[in-house]
Every structure is written in C-alpha cells, then in structure tokens.
Design an enzyme around this catalytic site. Sequence first.
Site, PDB file in Angstrom:
ATOM      1  N   ASN A 279     -29.882  14.027 -15.061  1.00 26.10           N
ATOM      2  CA  ASN A 279     -31.014  15.324 -14.270  1.00 26.10           C
ATOM      3  C   ASN A 279     -31.972  14.153 -15.263  1.00 26.10           C
ATOM      4  O   ASN A 279     -33.103  14.812 -14.540  1.00 26.10           O
ATOM      5  CB  ASN A 279     -30.982  16.306 -15.220  1.00 26.10           C
ATOM      6  CG  ASN A 279     -30.624  16.051 -17.178  1.00 26.10           C
ATOM      7  OD1 ASN A 279     -30.066  14.929 -17.692  1.00 26.10           O
ATOM      8  ND2 ASN A 279     -31.395  16.880 -18.143  1.00 26.10           N
ATOM      9  N   THR A 357     -21.222  18.389 -23.575  1.00 28.88           N
ATOM     10  CA  THR A 357     -20.842  18.209 -24.802  1.00 28.88           C
ATOM     11  C   THR A 357     -19.286  17.734 -24.318  1.00 28.88           C
ATOM     12  O   THR A 357     -18.867  17.456 -25.310  1.00 28.88           O
ATOM     13  CB  THR A 357     -21.031  19.476 -25.457  1.00 28.88           C
ATOM     14  OG1 THR A 357     -22.345  19.980 -25.660  1.00 28.88           O
ATOM     15  CG2 THR A 357     -20.335  19.996 -27.296  1.00 28.88           C
ATOM     16  N   THR A 359     -18.431  15.673 -22.627  1.00 29.72           N
ATOM     17  CA  THR A 359     -17.252  14.600 -22.440  1.00 29.72           C
ATOM     18  C   THR A 359     -18.445  13.762 -24.024  1.00 29.72           C
ATOM     19  O   THR A 359     -17.643  12.506 -24.217  1.00 29.72           O
ATOM     20  CB  THR A 359     -19.166  14.303 -20.851  1.00 29.72           C
ATOM     21  OG1 THR A 359     -18.745  14.875 -20.387  1.00 29.72           O
ATOM     22  CG2 THR A 359     -18.489  12.196 -20.654  1.00 29.72           C
ATOM     23  N   GLU A 377     -26.018  12.573 -27.964  1.00 32.78           N
ATOM     24  CA  GLU A 377     -27.614  13.549 -26.819  1.00 32.78           C
ATOM     25  C   GLU A 377     -26.547  14.274 -26.092  1.00 32.78           C
ATOM     26  O   GLU A 377     -26.120  14.358 -24.965  1.00 32.78           O
ATOM     27  CB  GLU A 377     -28.032  12.828 -26.442  1.00 32.78           C
ATOM     28  CG  GLU A 377     -29.307  12.175 -27.094  1.00 32.78           C
ATOM     29  CD  GLU A 377     -29.928  12.987 -28.596  1.00 32.78           C
ATOM     30  OE1 GLU A 377     -30.395  13.739 -27.953  1.00 32.78           O
ATOM     31  OE2 GLU A 377     -30.751  12.081 -29.607  1.00 32.78           O
ATOM     32  N   CYS A 411     -32.390  19.373 -20.143  1.00 28.27           N
ATOM     33  CA  CYS A 411     -30.868  19.918 -21.302  1.00 28.27           C
ATOM     34  C   CYS A 411     -32.565  20.229 -22.508  1.00 28.27           C
ATOM     35  O   CYS A 411     -31.678  21.327 -23.074  1.00 28.27           O
ATOM     36  CB  CYS A 411     -30.773  18.282 -22.554  1.00 28.27           C
ATOM     37  SG  CYS A 411     -32.232  17.591 -22.928  1.00 28.27           S
ATOM     38  N   GLU A 592     -33.246   9.821 -31.841  1.00 23.41           N
ATOM     39  CA  GLU A 592     -33.932   8.867 -30.799  1.00 23.41           C
ATOM     40  C   GLU A 592     -35.561   9.084 -30.856  1.00 23.41           C
ATOM     41  O   GLU A 592     -36.007  10.453 -30.834  1.00 23.41           O
ATOM     42  CB  GLU A 592     -33.512   9.159 -29.786  1.00 23.41           C
ATOM     43  CG  GLU A 592     -31.619   8.939 -28.941  1.00 23.41           C
ATOM     44  CD  GLU A 592     -31.544   8.867 -28.084  1.00 23.41           C
ATOM     45  OE1 GLU A 592     -31.492   9.891 -26.611  1.00 23.41           O
ATOM     46  OE2 GLU A 592     -31.370   7.759 -26.803  1.00 23.41           O
TER      47      GLU A 592
HETATM   48  P1  NAD Z   1     -21.252  13.762 -17.963  1.00 25.93           P
HETATM   49  O1  NAD Z   1     -21.220  14.756 -19.676  1.00 25.93           O
HETATM   50  O2  NAD Z   1     -21.047  15.086 -17.002  1.00 25.93           O
HETATM   51  O3  NAD Z   1     -22.409  13.333 -17.496  1.00 25.93           O
HETATM   52  C1  NAD Z   1     -22.757  12.268 -18.390  1.00 25.93           C
HETATM   53  C2  NAD Z   1     -22.387  10.734 -17.780  1.00 25.93           C
HETATM   54  O4  NAD Z   1     -21.192  10.585 -18.464  1.00 25.93           O
HETATM   55  C3  NAD Z   1     -22.314  10.238 -16.673  1.00 25.93           C
HETATM   56  O5  NAD Z   1     -22.770   9.158 -17.019  1.00 25.93           O
HETATM   57  C4  NAD Z   1     -20.715   9.989 -16.457  1.00 25.93           C
HETATM   58  O6  NAD Z   1     -20.743   9.276 -15.377  1.00 25.93           O
HETATM   59  C5  NAD Z   1     -20.536   9.426 -17.514  1.00 25.93           C
HETATM   60  N1  NAD Z   1     -18.524  10.405 -18.351  1.00 25.93           N
HETATM   61  C6  NAD Z   1     -18.226  11.343 -18.268  1.00 25.93           C
HETATM   62  N2  NAD Z   1     -17.200  10.695 -18.343  1.00 25.93           N
HETATM   63  C7  NAD Z   1     -17.033   9.775 -18.781  1.00 25.93           C
HETATM   64  C8  NAD Z   1     -16.553   9.373 -19.781  1.00 25.93           C
HETATM   65  N3  NAD Z   1     -15.131   9.660 -20.355  1.00 25.93           N
HETATM   66  N4  NAD Z   1     -16.372   8.044 -20.363  1.00 25.93           N
HETATM   67  C9  NAD Z   1     -17.288   7.983 -20.439  1.00 25.93           C
HETATM   68  N5  NAD Z   1     -18.397   8.742 -20.230  1.00 25.93           N
HETATM   69  C10 NAD Z   1     -18.381   9.363 -18.706  1.00 25.93           C
HETATM   70  O7  NAD Z   1     -22.705  15.018 -18.027  1.00 25.93           O
HETATM   71  P2  NAD Z   1     -24.499  15.290 -16.712  1.00 25.93           P
HETATM   72  O8  NAD Z   1     -23.382  16.134 -15.594  1.00 25.93           O
HETATM   73  O9  NAD Z   1     -24.280  13.615 -16.278  1.00 25.93           O
HETATM   74  O10 NAD Z   1     -25.661  15.566 -17.309  1.00 25.93           O
HETATM   75  C11 NAD Z   1     -25.218  17.400 -17.759  1.00 25.93           C
HETATM   76  C12 NAD Z   1     -25.852  17.481 -18.715  1.00 25.93           C
HETATM   77  O11 NAD Z   1     -26.502  16.737 -20.363  1.00 25.93           O
HETATM   78  C13 NAD Z   1     -25.951  18.830 -19.811  1.00 25.93           C
HETATM   79  O12 NAD Z   1     -24.920  19.109 -20.348  1.00 25.93           O
HETATM   80  C14 NAD Z   1     -27.201  18.573 -20.276  1.00 25.93           C
HETATM   81  O13 NAD Z   1     -27.327  19.541 -21.089  1.00 25.93           O
HETATM   82  C15 NAD Z   1     -27.479  17.079 -21.231  1.00 25.93           C
HETATM   83  N6  NAD Z   1     -28.022  16.295 -21.429  1.00 25.93           N
HETATM   84  C16 NAD Z   1     -28.577  16.402 -22.210  1.00 25.93           C
HETATM   85  C17 NAD Z   1     -30.272  15.594 -23.135  1.00 25.93           C
HETATM   86  C18 NAD Z   1     -30.276  15.679 -23.681  1.00 25.93           C
HETATM   87  O14 NAD Z   1     -30.501  15.052 -24.823  1.00 25.93           O
HETATM   88  N7  NAD Z   1     -28.893  16.219 -25.407  1.00 25.93           N
HETATM   89  C19 NAD Z   1     -30.438  15.045 -22.346  1.00 25.93           C
HETATM   90  C20 NAD Z   1     -30.124  15.756 -20.730  1.00 25.93           C
HETATM   91  C21 NAD Z   1     -28.749  15.582 -20.218  1.00 25.93           C
END
Ligand code: NAD
Length: 611
Positions: A279, A357, A359, A377, A411, A592
């Site tokens: 995002n 959450t 992942t 995060e 997020c 962070e």
């Molecule tokens: P996602 O969890 O699908 O993927 C995030 C990253 O994790 C990607 O690079 C993905 O390839 C990797 N990943 C997936 N499975 C994995 C595994 N088994 N082992 C290691 N890495 C793995 O999330 P997304 O769809 O890319 O992002 C959206 C989510 O991120 C939303 O839930 C959003 O709230 C959250 N988000 C949180 C923050 C925060 O600061 N809290 C900031 C931005 C986004």
Amino acid sequence: MANFKTIQENQRLMLSCLQSSSSGLGDDVEDVLPAPTLYLSSFGGHSLGDAVRRIFKKLGTNSVWSFYSLKGKKGKLPFSDLPICKVIIRACMRTYKEAKTSAVEHQISEALKHAPKRKGGQKYKVKMDKPMVINNFIGGVMVPCQDHIDSHDPSTGLVWTKIPDSGQAEVDAAVVAAQAAFERWSSKSAQTRANHLLKVADILESRLEEFAVAESRDQGKPVWLARTIDIPRCVLNLRHFAHAIPHHLNTSNVNPEMGVVNYTLREPQGVAGLISPWNLPLYLLTFKLAPALMCGNTVVAKPSEMTSVTAYMFCKVLQDADFPAGVVNMVFGRGPSAGQALITHPQVPLVSFTGSTLTGKLIAQATAPMFKKLSLEMGGKNAAVVFDDCDMESCITTLKRSSFINSGQVCLCTSRIFVQKSLFKDFLEKFTTVAREVKVGPPSDKDVFMGPLNSKPHLDKVLKYISYAVEDGGQVLCGHGVDILDLPSQNKEGYFMKPTIITGLSDESRCMQEEIFGPVTCVTPFDTEEEVISRVNDTPYGLCASVFTSNLARGHRVAHKLKVGTVWTNCWLVRDLDMPFGGVKKSGLGRESTQESLEFYTEAKTVCIKI
Ligand code: NAD
C-alpha cells in the site's frame, strides 16, 4: 492525388493484416483504447507523429514499456494520417491485452512490408521493448531470476512488469552477501554510514518525479499523492535516521561509590530481514531500511510482489550512490516462497514485518522457536469519534481524507465513524455529499482523488464486504452499487470503485469488526462518552483512532482510554518520526520511531570499567 491513393491502398493492406487483432473495437480508437501502456515516438514532427502525440497526450501516457520506432521523413511514411495510425495502435493494444508482444511486433513488420519503398531503399525499422523485467539485487549487482510473476497496472488490468519469483536459493545468496558485508559496514562510524544514506537521499530526491510516476503506475495511487507524500517521505526516512541515530547510539555514566565507569554499546545484530506491503511500497520499505542500516546492520529486503518497481529503481539509486556492495540486498517474490525463506533463515536474527495480521501471525509462529527478534506492524479497524461540539466542516474534510485517501488502503485509514446522536443526521448528509464529489479515475489525472485499488483479488474482497454489509442489515448510502462509476474507456478493466458509506450496522457485524482496507467506511450514532469509548475498543484491532471535539479536556480523557497505538485529535495522519508508531492487540507488536527503531535494530551491551 496519386499519393492519396497510395495511402488508401496501404490502409486497406494494413487493415486486412491487422484485422485478426482489432476485432470488437469501435471506430473512434481515441475513445476505446485501454490505459497508457504503449508509447510511439521518433516521428520528428510530421503529421503521423503529431497524430500519435495527440492520441498519447489524450491517453495521458507516461510509460514507456512498449516502444515502437517507425522512422521516416515527412510524406514518406505509408501511414501519414490519423486513421491508419489509430489502426496500428488499436492492433497493438488489443494484442497487448492478450500479452502476445511478439505478435504485435510481427503484425507491424508485416504491415511495413507493404509500405512504399523509401528513398535509397532503406527499410522501415520496428523496435519493441518487452515489459520491464525486474532483477534481484544481490551483493551490489542486478541478478536475473529464472522465473517471473506478472505484475499488473491496476488502472488498466494489463501486465506491465515481470518480477522475479525468488525462492530459497535467491534468499540464501542474498543472506550470504549481506553477511559478507556486515563486518565492514558495522565497523564504520555512524557518521560514515549517515553520509552514505544522505547521498542516496539526495539522488532519490533528484529523481522524485520519476519515482512518483512509477509508484503511481505500480500501486494505483494518484501521481500527485506519490509526489507529495510517498516519495518525499522516503527521502525524509533516509535523512531523518541518518541525522538522528548517531546522537542516540551510546550512553555512559560514572559511579563514584563503586569506582566504575559504565557505558552502553548499542550493537547491530547482523542481517535484518525486512518484509513490506503494497500500500505504501517504498515509503514503508525505507522506514525500515534507514534505521536498520544506520544501526550497522546489513539488510535483505523483500518488497511486496504486488509493488516491486520502486524498490528495484531504488537499487539503481544505491548503485549510483556507490553504496557499499552487499549492505542492501533486495529479493523480489511471493510471500510464501521468498518471504518465508527470508524470515526462517537461520542467519537472519531479526525480522521487521509490515502487512496483514494473518501473515504477521504466520511469521510469529514460524520465527518464535528460532528466538528471532520480531517487529510486527499489522492491520487496523480504526475509528473516528465525532462529538457534537466539533468543528464539523474541518472534521468532514479530515474524514474524507482519512477514509478515502489511497483508496482507503492505508493501515491508518478510518473505517468506523461514531457520531454523537444530535449531529448524526446532519453529519451523514454532509459526509455523503462530500464522498459523492470524490473524483475517481486514472491516477495520472491531476484532479483525481482516488485511483484504482491495487489488485483484482483485493477489489473483489472489498466488494464482498459491501455485500456482507447488506446481508447484515446495513444501508449503503453512496458509492458501490448506488452511484455510477464513470471511467474513461481505457480504464474499464481497472480495479476502481466509488467511495462507499454504510450505515445501520450493528457493532458485531463483519464490516464493523474486520479490516476491509478499501474506500468503505461505516457510520453509526452514539450517545455518551463512556459508551463510545467502550464501543471503539470493542474490536480485535488497536492501531489508531481520531477524536473530533472542541473540548480539550475531553480530547485528552478519551485519548487516554482508547486501546490503540496512536490517537489523533482534530487531525489525522500527522506524523513525527520521533514519535513511536505501532499498534496494540492484533494490530502489532513493537514500535517504530527514532528511539524504538534504534532499540529494535540493536542489542544493548553494558561495559563496566573500574577506575
Ligand atoms: P500481506 O500480509 O499479504 O503481505 C505483506 C508482505 O508479507 C508481502 O511482502 C508479502 O509477500 C509478505 N508475505 C506474505 N506471506 C508471507 C510469509 N508466509 N512469510 C513471509 N512473508 C510473507 O499484506 P498486504 O496485503 O501486502 O498489505 C496490506 C496489509 O498490511 C493490511 O492488513 C494493512 O493494514 C497492513 N499494513 C499495516 C501497516 C502498519 O503499519 N500497521 C502499514 C501498512 C499496511
């Protein structure tokens, strides 16, 4: 006149040659072309060049991943008028949709065979670039990967890049490179490390526009948003940690009674594994990268497979800045393969993750038995509380941003709005009017507030939540299913939706409890301060909240009772990198910021010396 006939003849030949690929499109190609994926140039001002330029101006093209060069002088080209030029483009676009790039090249070459001979017998040249192929960045060099994943332009649905589908072998190579670089990098002074980062920041800043356009193309956010928020924040991430960390690394004290001097070293851990989401692609990656490096760690990063382009461009910036080889390594690919290999790698002692959450939970489970240091995060279900003494106009302006910016894919975006009863009706009316005015469309359009969502599966997921809301008794006041989504024809296959406001849901409903991560916000009334605090806290998430009131004491009171990592009062997303950032409950683990990141990316060692 003879020349005119020749043109007509050539048009006929071209049309028959291209017919197979141009079926089903209307006559006015300018109105039916999909989004800007094609770029023709080298026409040097003659009529065909002007026509092409006109079409591409209209398309707002800014990409150059397919490129045709039809060289010729004025009057010598067979297609020196607009209709034939449209036919070429139509054929190219149609074939591109089917991802047969070689077929496009073939068709154009075939067409050119029928062109009149040029003076001196020179041949017309056709040159076409394939979709941009991204490489891994290991040990300071670009390393090609055998397998690739298609990455789509969310505003058209067309493939525009191919990213490495890395696995264990690529991750192993990156970790070896990072380990080899660790000794030299960690023994440099913090100031030397800072100088390296500052040079990268300067180069990145000088390429701001290029990065903004690429981030927009890859992620779907409007170019203006990437230009004003994402990329400047990447530059700030690098500069902030380069300036701040050197002043916070070590502490000391003298204890005269014990006759000792104590000092603390904050030591880097080795290779940091960084996993980031789609995002805010480069923004969040650099937020991890800068402190990890400044603390003396080397890094293997895995950006999201959905948005890898700016991270790849960043690797080129590192090369241009003569950044020491192996200190930063980038492995592109999917989560379950490349990501999993990185987080479970025995030589990667710390993992910083931002993402969902679900992942985060998998990563926590996989890394816990290995005693890795972990920062998570994760998702949110963020609430806004609107008290009846607030400045409603400014509150609504803020909530428009907090609900719909980046198509609700931050997020920290607001997805539940609690409005005090006396204000509820008035608020809903005004907020719905504002939401309806939000312009949705191509991210390159400067008046567009909301571009597409990032991917088709994600759009489907968000739309599914709207159907859940209806099943759960909610009323969709505006947006998806209610208002017409008017898009240029080239964006019809893009992943767009209208900002959507839902009301009438119970607090237990799925849309009030689960993260949707799209431009959908639920509005509900409340009576008292005590009641609203309990309702806001009643979700599994705890990332952030915002409170709108003119009563300062109430602002503080409510902020203290909300179970979240950040509370904004009368504002939203105002960030100071010195302030801790993170969530509670299912939203995160760890924080962070200058201090918190320093603590995460180092371990403290106390040295005690008798004097
Ligand atoms: P996602 O969890 O699908 O993927 C995030 C990253 O994790 C990607 O690079 C993905 O390839 C990797 N990943 C997936 N499975 C994995 C595994 N088994 N082992 C290691 N890495 C793995 O999330 P997304 O769809 O890319 O992002 C959206 C989510 O991120 C939303 O839930 C959003 O709230 C959250 N988000 C949180 C923050 C925060 O600061 N809290 C900031 C931005 C986004």
